[in-house]
Design an enzyme around this catalytic site. Structure first.
Site, PDB file in Angstrom:
ATOM      1  N   LEU A 174       1.481   2.275  -5.430  1.00 44.02           N
ATOM      2  CA  LEU A 174       1.423   1.070  -6.264  1.00 44.02           C
ATOM      3  C   LEU A 174       0.387   0.086  -5.718  1.00 44.02           C
ATOM      4  CD1 LEU A 174       2.523  -0.534  -8.666  1.00 44.02           C
ATOM      5  CD2 LEU A 174       4.232  -1.535  -7.133  1.00 44.02           C
ATOM      6  N   ASP A 204       0.538  -5.312   9.466  1.00 45.97           N
ATOM      7  CA  ASP A 204       1.917  -4.837   9.588  1.00 45.97           C
ATOM      8  C   ASP A 204       2.820  -6.007   9.215  1.00 45.97           C
ATOM      9  OD1 ASP A 204       4.462  -4.123  10.366  1.00 45.97           O
ATOM     10  OD2 ASP A 204       3.852  -3.274  12.296  1.00 45.97           O
ATOM     11  N   LYS A 213      16.364  -3.234   0.139  1.00 44.54           N
ATOM     12  CA  LYS A 213      15.464  -3.788  -0.872  1.00 44.54           C
ATOM     13  C   LYS A 213      16.108  -4.986  -1.573  1.00 44.54           C
ATOM     14  CE  LYS A 213      12.014  -2.485  -2.173  1.00 44.54           C
ATOM     15  NZ  LYS A 213      10.623  -2.866  -1.757  1.00 44.54           N
ATOM     16  N   GLY A 227      -0.639   2.407  -0.356  1.00 40.83           N
ATOM     17  CA  GLY A 227       0.433   3.124  -1.053  1.00 40.83           C
ATOM     18  C   GLY A 227       0.092   3.333  -2.519  1.00 40.83           C
ATOM     19  N   THR A 278       9.796   3.422   2.034  1.00 46.22           N
ATOM     20  CA  THR A 278      10.257   3.966   0.749  1.00 46.22           C
ATOM     21  C   THR A 278      10.916   5.343   0.858  1.00 46.22           C
ATOM     22  OG1 THR A 278       8.051   4.886   0.358  1.00 46.22           O
ATOM     23  CG2 THR A 278       8.500   2.717  -0.580  1.00 46.22           C
ATOM     24  N   TYR A 296      18.555   2.182   1.666  1.00 45.49           N
ATOM     25  CA  TYR A 296      17.289   1.780   1.030  1.00 45.49           C
ATOM     26  C   TYR A 296      17.541   0.701  -0.021  1.00 45.49           C
ATOM     27  CZ  TYR A 296      13.296   2.085  -2.180  1.00 45.49           C
ATOM     28  OH  TYR A 296      12.237   1.784  -3.006  1.00 45.49           O
ATOM     29  N   ALA A 326       6.488  -1.159   1.844  1.00 45.35           N
ATOM     30  CA  ALA A 326       7.933  -0.921   1.957  1.00 45.35           C
ATOM     31  C   ALA A 326       8.151   0.377   2.730  1.00 45.35           C
ATOM     32  CB  ALA A 326       8.566  -0.806   0.567  1.00 45.35           C
TER      33      ALA A 326
HETATM   34  N1  LIG Z   1       8.068   5.160  -5.516  1.00 50.20           N
HETATM   35  C1  LIG Z   1       9.006   4.844  -6.390  1.00 50.20           C
HETATM   36  O1  LIG Z   1       9.453   5.691  -7.178  1.00 50.20           O
HETATM   37  C2  LIG Z   1       9.532   3.430  -6.452  1.00 50.20           C
HETATM   38  C3  LIG Z   1      10.565   3.157  -7.359  1.00 50.20           C
HETATM   39  C4  LIG Z   1      11.038   1.852  -7.441  1.00 50.20           C
HETATM   40  C5  LIG Z   1      10.501   0.864  -6.649  1.00 50.20           C
HETATM   41  N2  LIG Z   1       9.523   1.178  -5.746  1.00 50.20           N
HETATM   42  C6  LIG Z   1       8.990   0.087  -4.925  1.00 50.20           C
HETATM   43  O2  LIG Z   1       7.618  -0.053  -5.216  1.00 50.20           O
HETATM   44  C7  LIG Z   1       6.909  -0.498  -4.073  1.00 50.20           C
HETATM   45  C8  LIG Z   1       5.717   0.411  -3.807  1.00 50.20           C
HETATM   46  O3  LIG Z   1       6.191   1.735  -3.620  1.00 50.20           O
HETATM   47  P1  LIG Z   1       5.193   2.969  -3.499  1.00 50.20           P
HETATM   48  O4  LIG Z   1       5.748   4.071  -4.286  1.00 50.20           O
HETATM   49  O5  LIG Z   1       3.796   2.526  -3.727  1.00 50.20           O
HETATM   50  O6  LIG Z   1       5.410   3.307  -1.968  1.00 50.20           O
HETATM   51  P2  LIG Z   1       4.444   4.033  -0.931  1.00 50.20           P
HETATM   52  O7  LIG Z   1       3.443   4.876  -1.644  1.00 50.20           O
HETATM   53  O8  LIG Z   1       5.348   4.641   0.084  1.00 50.20           O
HETATM   54  O9  LIG Z   1       3.650   2.813  -0.279  1.00 50.20           O
HETATM   55  C9  LIG Z   1       4.254   1.928   0.604  1.00 50.20           C
HETATM   56  C10 LIG Z   1       3.202   1.519   1.611  1.00 50.20           C
HETATM   57  O10 LIG Z   1       3.778   0.566   2.503  1.00 50.20           O
HETATM   58  C11 LIG Z   1       3.244   0.825   3.772  1.00 50.20           C
HETATM   59  N3  LIG Z   1       4.061   0.241   4.837  1.00 50.20           N
HETATM   60  C12 LIG Z   1       5.215   0.714   5.378  1.00 50.20           C
HETATM   61  N4  LIG Z   1       5.632  -0.098   6.361  1.00 50.20           N
HETATM   62  C13 LIG Z   1       4.732  -1.103   6.434  1.00 50.20           C
HETATM   63  C14 LIG Z   1       4.597  -2.245   7.259  1.00 50.20           C
HETATM   64  N5  LIG Z   1       5.495  -2.507   8.216  1.00 50.20           N
HETATM   65  N6  LIG Z   1       3.548  -3.070   7.066  1.00 50.20           N
HETATM   66  C15 LIG Z   1       2.643  -2.818   6.119  1.00 50.20           C
HETATM   67  N7  LIG Z   1       2.688  -1.733   5.313  1.00 50.20           N
HETATM   68  C16 LIG Z   1       3.731  -0.904   5.471  1.00 50.20           C
HETATM   69  C17 LIG Z   1       3.190   2.325   3.853  1.00 50.20           C
HETATM   70  O11 LIG Z   1       2.300   2.702   4.869  1.00 50.20           O
HETATM   71  P3  LIG Z   1       2.658   3.949   5.853  1.00 50.20           P
HETATM   72  O12 LIG Z   1       2.699   5.126   4.973  1.00 50.20           O
HETATM   73  O13 LIG Z   1       1.548   3.910   6.837  1.00 50.20           O
HETATM   74  O14 LIG Z   1       3.997   3.615   6.456  1.00 50.20           O
HETATM   75  C18 LIG Z   1       2.692   2.677   2.458  1.00 50.20           C
HETATM   76  O15 LIG Z   1       1.279   2.738   2.396  1.00 50.20           O
HETATM   77  C19 LIG Z   1       7.940  -0.560  -2.944  1.00 50.20           C
HETATM   78  O16 LIG Z   1       8.430  -1.869  -2.848  1.00 50.20           O
HETATM   79  C20 LIG Z   1       9.047   0.357  -3.434  1.00 50.20           C
HETATM   80  O17 LIG Z   1      10.296  -0.024  -2.882  1.00 50.20           O
HETATM   81  C21 LIG Z   1       9.018   2.432  -5.644  1.00 50.20           C
END
Ligand SMILES: NC(=O)c1ccc[n+]([C@@H]2O[C@H](COP(=O)([O-])OP(=O)(O)OC[C@H]3O[C@@H](n4cnc5c(N)ncnc54)[C@H](OP(=O)(O)O)[C@@H]3O)[C@@H](O)[C@H]2O)c1
Length: 280
Positions: free
Chosen positions: A12, A36, A129, A10, A62, A125, A60
């Protein structure tokens, strides 16, 4: 340290793994394919065999709107899986760092939210979280961040650059406010908190706040495009409306970092320019 990063494919996760590697730590970067986190057996098996000092959970579900119609999946990934990670890190004496979100707040408060303000999520969501924060346990580091952008994955900076080059309307809501944050800056603070094994909740965002409309304008200006192409709209005018309600104010004050005397992430405009220099 040996560091296991989950959700490492992902946006982050990738920059967090890179950050720890660049600092000389041994990193096991596990994407969804490799680990997973909803599978308790896999989580216990991986942490039992890798024996990391630190586990940073960047995995997550997301997709904020999709969570509304897939609540079971949201709670399985964002909450119950954190219980598995907490169990495994406790059993094998590793430190857990759980990443969370500004969407744990309703946005009703006019001031920025700090770590001791009461969360009251509007969306599935946000609620899932928040449950994940609680599952992480009292010894974990919990990092709440907001409005993430980075080199990898889809985010606001990529969306605006794409619209700018394709032409066409650029409408963004002007009644939701937050702090744009950049993955390398958040990853740097995650590293610091994990090296110290600091328990507790930390708001970790870049400094400064804007509406999505203002953020789009700032991206256009920094990328050398005409910001006049961006139009403000109200959330109520989104067509079709988004299934998940969002907080109108989710600006996070980084109070715990400040009180602990730790360095804050820089102003978001600085990090925006740095990201654009890499992308363009
Ligand atoms: N993006 C934002 O603006 C934002 C804002 C505030 C907080 N956050 C938090 O920051 C963190 C990182 O977010 P991000 O933006 O990097 O999200 P992201 O790009 O969607 O990355 C999340 C990763 O988690 C993987 N994932 C989903 N289900 C899973 C599972 N069961 N086991 C293992 N991996 C799994 C996804 O893989 P798949 O794609 O294969 O499902 C994806 O690669 C999260 O906790 C999110 O809640 C994000």
């Amino acid at each position: 340290m040996r560091v296991l990063v989950t959700g490492a494919a992902g946006q982050l996760g990738r920059d967090t793994a890179e950050r720890f590697m660049a600092s000389g730590h041994e990193v096991v970067a596990a994407g969804h394919q490799e680990l997973d986190i909803t599978r308790r057996d896999q989580v216990l098996g991986a942490i039992g065999s890798i024996r990391p000092d630190v586990v940073v959970n960047c995995a997550a579900f997301t997709a904020v709107d999709a969570c509304e119609s897939s609540a079971d999946r949201a709670y399985r990934v964002n909450a119950l899986a954190v219980r598995h990670l907490a169990e495994a890190t406790r059993r094998f004496a590793a430190h857990l760092c759980q990443v969370s979100t500004d969407y744990v707040f309703s946005g009703d408060q006019p001031e920025p939210y700090h770590e001791w303000d009461r969360p009251d999520p509007l969306s599935v969501y946000g609620a899932s979280k928040l449950a994940g924060e609680q599952e992480a346990g009292g010894l974990a580091t919990v990092v709440r961040t907001s409005w993430l952008s980075g080199r990898h994955g889809s985010n606001m900076v990529g969306t605006v650059l794409g619209l700018a080059s394709r032409g066409g309307p650029m409408r963004f809501v002007d009644d939701q406010r937050g702090s744009p944050s950049f993955t390398p800056d958040v990853a740097a603070v995650i590293e610091r908190l994990c090296v110290d094994r600091r328990p507790g909740l930390y708001h970790v965002t870049n400094q400064g706040s804007v509406s999505w409309y203002e953020f789009a304008q700032k991206i256009m200006i920094a990328a050398g495009h005409d910001p006049g192409r961006v139009e403000p709209i109200a959330t109520a005018d989104l067509n079709p409306p988004r299934p998940a309600p969002r907080p109108s104010n989710s600006v996070l004050e980084n109070r715990a970092l400040t009180l602990a005397g730790l360095e804050l992430p820089p102003d978001f405009r600085y990090s925006l320019r740095r990201l654009l220099a890499e992308l363009l």
